[in-house]
Design a protein around this motif. Structure first.
Motif, short mmCIF file in Angstrom:
data_model
loop_
_atom_site.label_atom_id
_atom_site.label_comp_id
_atom_site.label_asym_id
_atom_site.label_seq_id
_atom_site.Cartn_x
_atom_site.Cartn_y
_atom_site.Cartn_z
N LEU A 203 1.18 -1.51 0.20
CA LEU A 203 -0.14 -0.08 -0.50
C LEU A 203 0.61 1.02 -0.22
O LEU A 203 1.30 1.52 0.96
CB LEU A 203 -0.67 -0.04 1.64
N ASP A 204 1.18 2.07 -0.60
CA ASP A 204 1.36 3.56 -0.86
C ASP A 204 0.34 5.12 -0.12
O ASP A 204 -0.60 3.97 0.89
CB ASP A 204 0.60 4.37 -2.29
N MET A 205 1.43 5.06 0.84
CA MET A 205 0.88 6.27 1.52
C MET A 205 -0.12 7.38 1.81
O MET A 205 -1.25 7.65 1.55
CB MET A 205 1.72 5.65 2.64
N ASP A 206 1.08 8.20 1.23
CA ASP A 206 0.21 9.27 1.12
C ASP A 206 -1.20 9.42 -0.32
O ASP A 206 -0.55 8.92 -1.33
CB ASP A 206 1.04 11.01 0.74
N GLY A 207 -2.38 9.64 -0.04
CA GLY A 207 -3.41 10.42 -1.48
C GLY A 207 -3.75 8.58 -0.90
O GLY A 207 -5.00 9.11 -2.08
N THR A 208 -3.28 7.43 -0.90
CA THR A 208 -3.82 6.24 -0.46
C THR A 208 -4.51 6.20 0.48
O THR A 208 -5.33 5.65 0.02
CB THR A 208 -2.67 5.65 -0.92
N LEU A 209 -4.01 5.35 1.63
CA LEU A 209 -3.93 5.63 2.63
C LEU A 209 -4.21 6.81 3.56
O LEU A 209 -5.60 6.63 4.45
CB LEU A 209 -3.05 5.04 3.51
N VAL A 210 -3.75 7.58 3.21
CA VAL A 210 -3.93 9.22 4.72
C VAL A 210 -4.11 9.93 3.34
O VAL A 210 -3.62 10.08 1.95
CB VAL A 210 -2.77 9.46 5.57
N GLY B 12 6.44 -5.65 -11.46
CA GLY B 12 5.99 -7.18 -11.53
C GLY B 12 4.71 -7.40 -11.38
O GLY B 12 4.32 -7.94 -10.93
N CYS B 13 4.12 -6.08 -10.60
CA CYS B 13 3.11 -6.18 -9.36
C CYS B 13 1.72 -6.26 -10.21
O CYS B 13 1.49 -5.48 -10.81
CB CYS B 13 3.56 -5.49 -8.42
N ARG B 14 0.49 -6.32 -9.71
CA ARG B 14 -0.55 -6.42 -10.16
C ARG B 14 -1.15 -4.96 -9.08
O ARG B 14 -0.72 -4.82 -8.14
CB ARG B 14 -1.91 -7.29 -9.62
N VAL B 15 -1.98 -4.05 -10.36
CA VAL B 15 -2.25 -3.00 -9.67
C VAL B 15 -3.85 -2.17 -9.29
O VAL B 15 -4.14 -2.11 -10.11
CB VAL B 15 -0.96 -1.52 -10.22
N VAL B 16 -3.99 -1.99 -8.30
CA VAL B 16 -4.72 -1.33 -8.22
C VAL B 16 -4.96 0.71 -8.13
O VAL B 16 -4.64 0.90 -7.51
CB VAL B 16 -5.87 -1.44 -7.01
N ALA B 17 -5.12 1.31 -9.36
CA ALA B 17 -5.19 2.33 -9.01
C ALA B 17 -5.96 2.96 -8.39
O ALA B 17 -7.41 3.20 -8.99
CB ALA B 17 -4.33 3.37 -10.80
N VAL B 18 -6.28 4.08 -7.16
CA VAL B 18 -7.08 5.41 -6.79
C VAL B 18 -6.77 6.64 -6.15
O VAL B 18 -5.80 7.64 -5.74
CB VAL B 18 -7.14 4.59 -5.84
N ALA C 168 -0.35 -7.67 -4.66
CA ALA C 168 -1.26 -6.44 -5.15
C ALA C 168 -0.97 -5.07 -4.47
O ALA C 168 -0.35 -5.01 -3.01
CB ALA C 168 -2.76 -6.81 -5.01
N VAL C 169 -1.45 -4.09 -5.70
CA VAL C 169 -0.27 -3.04 -5.04
C VAL C 169 -1.56 -1.70 -5.19
O VAL C 169 -2.14 -2.03 -6.31
CB VAL C 169 0.51 -2.01 -6.09
N VAL C 170 -1.81 -0.89 -4.49
CA VAL C 170 -2.34 -0.12 -4.48
C VAL C 170 -2.33 0.95 -4.49
O VAL C 170 -1.20 1.30 -3.09
CB VAL C 170 -3.58 -0.43 -3.08
#
Length: 233
Positions: A23-30, A193-199, A177-179
């Motif tokens: 999980l990314d942090m800035d803008g993704t979780l917070v 090479g990861c699978r990505v969910v873009a938000v 999986a990456v968000v």
């Protein structure tokens, strides 16, 4: 560079299964992308320069060296990259001490991943000092591993941070999986090479092969992430 990884976290036996979530942090979780832009505007105002709103899309999601370097060049400010980095981190820290708002769905997703013992890593371009402050709002126990932008030779958009996270958790990047919320982060995850969910948070991100774009983190749950892995096989 990273937190201690529990010995119990190992590669799962099913080669088609989800092995880890990054999980990314800035803008993704917070909800802090606006904090960074405000900090940049304030610091440059102190230096006698106004930032053009169109530059926000350029600096979002990037490593500090790229974002700060761009703003120095764009404004012609008389300051070094090292000096500016210190000022921006200090101004940002002032803001997060007042509280860090979580993105809608973040707390629920973290709780679900923890409840199912899914190895989870926080992978951010932010510096360690910033991550360590924000992770308290997210719950340190929710992460088996954290990777900071100032602790890797090449941060996002290079794949290194995600490859380090996969290696640390003993996972195959293709089963992770990456968000992410920015094009920079998406590029890093895909290069690994990861699978990505873009938000998307600030700038739009187009759907592409191996990538799913959703409107909110509230649309993402464990079942969704598992499906992302299996349907890409």
């Amino acid at each position: 560079m990273t937190s201690t990884v529990p010995a119990a976290i190992t590669r799962v036996a099913d080669g088609s299964a989800l092995q880890a979530v990054f999980l990314d942090m800035d803008g993704t979780l917070v909800d802090t992308e606006g904090f960074w832009w405000d900090a940049e505007r304030e610091v440059f105002a102190d230096l006698g320069h106004a930032l053009d709103e169109s530059w926000r899309d350029v600096v979002v999601g990037g490593p500090m060296t790229r974002s700060a370097g761009f703003l120095i060049e764009a404004t012609g400010a008389d300051i070094t990259l090292a000096e500016l980095t210190v000022l921006l981190n200090e101004r940002f820290e002032e803001r997060i001490t007042r509280g860090v708002p979580l993105m809608p769905g973040a707390a629920r997703l973290l709780s679900e991943l923890a409840a199912h013992s899914i190895p989870t890593a926080l992978v951010s371009a932010s510096h360690r000092r910033i991550i360590d402050k924000i992770v308290h709002s997210l719950g340190p126990s929710n992460f088996a591993l954290t990777v900071a932008g100032d602790e890797v030779a090449r941060t996002k958009p290079h794949p290194d941070p995600y490859l380090i996270a996969a290696g640390g958790l003993g996972a195959d990047p293709a089963r992770c999986a990456v968000v992410e919320d920015t094009a920079t982060g998406v590029a890093a995850a895909e290069a690994a090479g990861c699978r990505v969910v873009a938000v998307p948070s600030v700038a739009p991100i187009a759907a592409a092969a191996g990538r799913v774009v959703v409107g909110s983190l509230e649309e993402v749950d464990l079942a969704f992430l598992r499906t992302l892995i299996t349907r890409m096989n």
